[in-house]
Design a protein around this motif. Structure first.
Motif, PDB file in Angstrom:
ATOM      1  N   ASN A 295       0.824  -1.211   0.000  1.00 34.40           N
ATOM      2  CA  ASN A 295       0.000   0.000   0.000  1.00 34.40           C
ATOM      3  C   ASN A 295       0.859   1.263   0.000  1.00 34.40           C
ATOM      4  N   THR A 296       1.918   1.263   0.816  1.00 28.52           N
ATOM      5  CA  THR A 296       2.773   2.444   0.904  1.00 28.52           C
ATOM      6  C   THR A 296       3.566   2.646  -0.378  1.00 28.52           C
ATOM      7  N   LEU A 297       4.062   1.569  -0.965  1.00 30.06           N
ATOM      8  CA  LEU A 297       4.769   1.692  -2.241  1.00 30.06           C
ATOM      9  C   LEU A 297       3.844   2.183  -3.353  1.00 30.06           C
ATOM     10  N   ASN A 298       2.588   1.784  -3.309  1.00 27.88           N
ATOM     11  CA  ASN A 298       1.620   2.297  -4.284  1.00 27.88           C
ATOM     12  C   ASN A 298       1.431   3.803  -4.123  1.00 27.88           C
ATOM     13  N   LEU A 299       1.414   4.273  -2.882  1.00 29.10           N
ATOM     14  CA  LEU A 299       1.308   5.715  -2.643  1.00 29.10           C
ATOM     15  C   LEU A 299       2.541   6.442  -3.175  1.00 29.10           C
ATOM     16  N   MET A 300       3.700   5.809  -3.039  1.00 30.72           N
ATOM     17  CA  MET A 300       4.916   6.405  -3.610  1.00 30.72           C
ATOM     18  C   MET A 300       4.803   6.508  -5.131  1.00 30.72           C
TER      19      MET A 300
ATOM     20  N   VAL B  24       5.284   7.427  10.974  1.00 32.37           N
ATOM     21  CA  VAL B  24       6.235   8.417  10.473  1.00 32.37           C
ATOM     22  C   VAL B  24       5.614   9.082   9.252  1.00 32.37           C
ATOM     23  N   ARG B  25       6.004  10.325   9.014  1.00 32.07           N
ATOM     24  CA  ARG B  25       5.625  11.036   7.781  1.00 32.07           C
ATOM     25  C   ARG B  25       6.889  11.630   7.198  1.00 32.07           C
ATOM     26  N   TRP B  26       7.159  11.266   5.955  1.00 36.51           N
ATOM     27  CA  TRP B  26       8.342  11.757   5.272  1.00 36.51           C
ATOM     28  C   TRP B  26       7.943  12.415   3.958  1.00 36.51           C
ATOM     29  N   ASN B  27       8.522  13.583   3.681  1.00 36.34           N
ATOM     30  CA  ASN B  27       8.424  14.204   2.367  1.00 36.34           C
ATOM     31  C   ASN B  27       9.532  13.621   1.498  1.00 36.34           C
ATOM     32  N   ILE B  28       9.156  13.072   0.356  1.00 38.50           N
ATOM     33  CA  ILE B  28      10.116  12.421  -0.524  1.00 38.50           C
ATOM     34  C   ILE B  28      10.230  13.222  -1.821  1.00 38.50           C
ATOM     35  N   LYS B  29      11.447  13.510  -2.213  1.00 38.89           N
ATOM     36  CA  LYS B  29      11.679  14.277  -3.434  1.00 38.89           C
ATOM     37  C   LYS B  29      11.352  13.422  -4.654  1.00 38.89           C
ATOM     38  N   ARG B  30      10.495  13.940  -5.514  1.00 42.00           N
ATOM     39  CA  ARG B  30      10.089  13.191  -6.703  1.00 42.00           C
ATOM     40  C   ARG B  30      11.294  12.907  -7.610  1.00 42.00           C
ATOM     41  N   GLY B  31      11.251  11.765  -8.285  1.00 46.23           N
ATOM     42  CA  GLY B  31      12.338  11.372  -9.159  1.00 46.23           C
ATOM     43  C   GLY B  31      13.117  10.183  -8.650  1.00 46.23           C
TER      44      GLY B  31
ATOM     45  N   ILE C 185       4.490  10.936   2.419  1.00 52.18           N
ATOM     46  CA  ILE C 185       4.141   9.543   2.665  1.00 52.18           C
ATOM     47  C   ILE C 185       4.057   9.305   4.164  1.00 52.18           C
ATOM     48  N   ARG C 186       2.961   8.685   4.570  1.00 50.38           N
ATOM     49  CA  ARG C 186       2.775   8.301   5.973  1.00 50.38           C
ATOM     50  C   ARG C 186       2.765   6.781   6.067  1.00 50.38           C
ATOM     51  N   TYR C 187       3.522   6.268   7.019  1.00 47.45           N
ATOM     52  CA  TYR C 187       3.534   4.817   7.274  1.00 47.45           C
ATOM     53  C   TYR C 187       3.321   4.611   8.768  1.00 47.45           C
ATOM     54  N   GLU C 188       2.420   3.697   9.130  1.00 41.00           N
ATOM     55  CA  GLU C 188       2.111   3.476  10.548  1.00 41.00           C
ATOM     56  C   GLU C 188       1.983   2.000  10.856  1.00 41.00           C
ATOM     57  N   GLN C 189       2.145   1.677  12.138  1.00 41.69           N
ATOM     58  CA  GLN C 189       1.844   0.353  12.679  1.00 41.69           C
ATOM     59  C   GLN C 189       1.017   0.564  13.942  1.00 41.69           C
TER      60      GLN C 189
ATOM     61  N   VAL D 236      12.159  14.575   6.931  1.00 40.50           N
ATOM     62  CA  VAL D 236      11.377  13.923   7.982  1.00 40.50           C
ATOM     63  C   VAL D 236      10.429  14.943   8.598  1.00 40.50           C
ATOM     64  N   ILE D 237       9.127  14.695   8.485  1.00 45.33           N
ATOM     65  CA  ILE D 237       8.112  15.583   9.052  1.00 45.33           C
ATOM     66  C   ILE D 237       7.730  15.116  10.459  1.00 45.33           C
ATOM     67  N   ASP D 238       7.433  13.845  10.604  1.00 49.75           N
ATOM     68  CA  ASP D 238       7.116  13.257  11.908  1.00 49.75           C
ATOM     69  C   ASP D 238       7.987  12.029  12.091  1.00 49.75           C
ATOM     70  N   ARG D 239       8.651  11.947  13.238  1.00 50.95           N
ATOM     71  CA  ARG D 239       9.557  10.842  13.532  1.00 50.95           C
ATOM     72  C   ARG D 239       8.933   9.974  14.625  1.00 50.95           C
ATOM     73  N   ALA D 240       8.287   8.883  14.215  1.00 52.59           N
ATOM     74  CA  ALA D 240       7.705   7.909  15.155  1.00 52.59           C
ATOM     75  C   ALA D 240       6.742   8.584  16.124  1.00 52.59           C
ATOM     76  N   SER D 241       5.783   9.332  15.589  1.00 49.71           N
ATOM     77  CA  SER D 241       4.775   9.988  16.415  1.00 49.71           C
ATOM     78  C   SER D 241       3.679   8.997  16.805  1.00 49.71           C
TER      79      SER D 241
END
Length: 233
Positions: free
Chosen positions: A44-49, A79-86, A62-66, A217-222
């Motif tokens: 699911n997360t890779l699809n969002l990427m 976590v929420r990370w901003n990823i540079k396109r490309g 991208i947000r990933y949670e458990q 890194v926007i949120d680190r293990a929030s």
């Protein structure tokens, strides 16, 4: 929290794609929680990427949670990370693995600290991190890994559980497998020990170049809290 009654016949799991949960013992990875090892969250997360890569934005979030649940209440880490396109596919896999490892460690620690700890021993339970890692590799490179894992029969798995005790009483804070020699093997010391990951589970290096501008890194293990599936954070 894995329980003795969760242990299933690995042959049934191999030939029944409808089985989504359960516990098996493998010679190369030790105990495997099949729910953790599904890899659905990774897919699911890779699809969002992929969606982010197809956008016109310079960066995509991208947000990933458990999470874990008790009734309608859920809690966990994200976590929420901003990823540079490309980013190439291999780069996305590297970033995804880093997100998984950071979140999984924080989540296991959260299980020890949160109000859920009064009824579960799941925090860093011996099977969970290695099961997460297996789910990652199953998601990025689908295939039949049965011969690599070498699952034992349900009888042999139960024998280990009854001899050593619940896997939740053995903590594993890393991603290497925790192995339990068969009590019937008289040539082995009957003491749990750390094994090595099979080669196919070492091919991706987690992303760590946080000064490059590729990842912000926007949120680190929030902390994430949910009630009835609705996020409260």
């Amino acid at each position: 929290m894995s329980k003795r009654e969760d242990i299933i016949d690995p042959i049934a799991y191999k030939f029944d794609s409808g089985i989504r949960n359960g516990l098996i013992y493998t010679e190369n990875l030790g105990w495997i929680d099949l729910g953790h090892a599904r890899g659905d969250d990774i897919i699911n997360t890779l699809n969002l990427m992929s969606v982010g890569e197809a956008s016109a934005s310079s960066y995509y979030l991208i947000r990933y949670e458990q999470t874990m649940s008790y009734g309608r209440i859920s809690t966990g880490r994200y976590v929420r990370w901003n990823i540079k396109r490309g980013r190439s596919l291999s780069e996305r896999h590297s970033i995804m693995l880093a997100m998984l490892m950071q979140t999984a460690r924080a989540f296991e620690n959260w299980q020890d600290m949160s109000f859920f700890s009064w009824f579960t021993d799941s925090g860093f339970s011996g099977e969970e991190l290695v099961s997460d890692l297996l789910g990652f590799y199953k998601a990025i490179r689908p295939g039949n890994y049965w011969n690599f894992l070498k699952p034992v029969s349900r009888e042999a798995a139960l024998r280990r559980w009854d001899y050593y005790g619940p896997i939740g009483s053995f903590k594993n804070r890393g991603f290497r497998p925790l192995l339990f020699p068969d009590p019937l093997n008289k040539t082995s010391r009957h003491v749990p020990y750390k094994g090595q990951l099979p080669q196919f589970m070492t091919t991706v290096t987690p992303f760590n170049d946080f000064n490059s501008g590729i990842v912000q890194v926007i949120d680190r293990a929030s902390v994430v809290n949910k009630f009835g599936g609705v996020t409260l954070d």
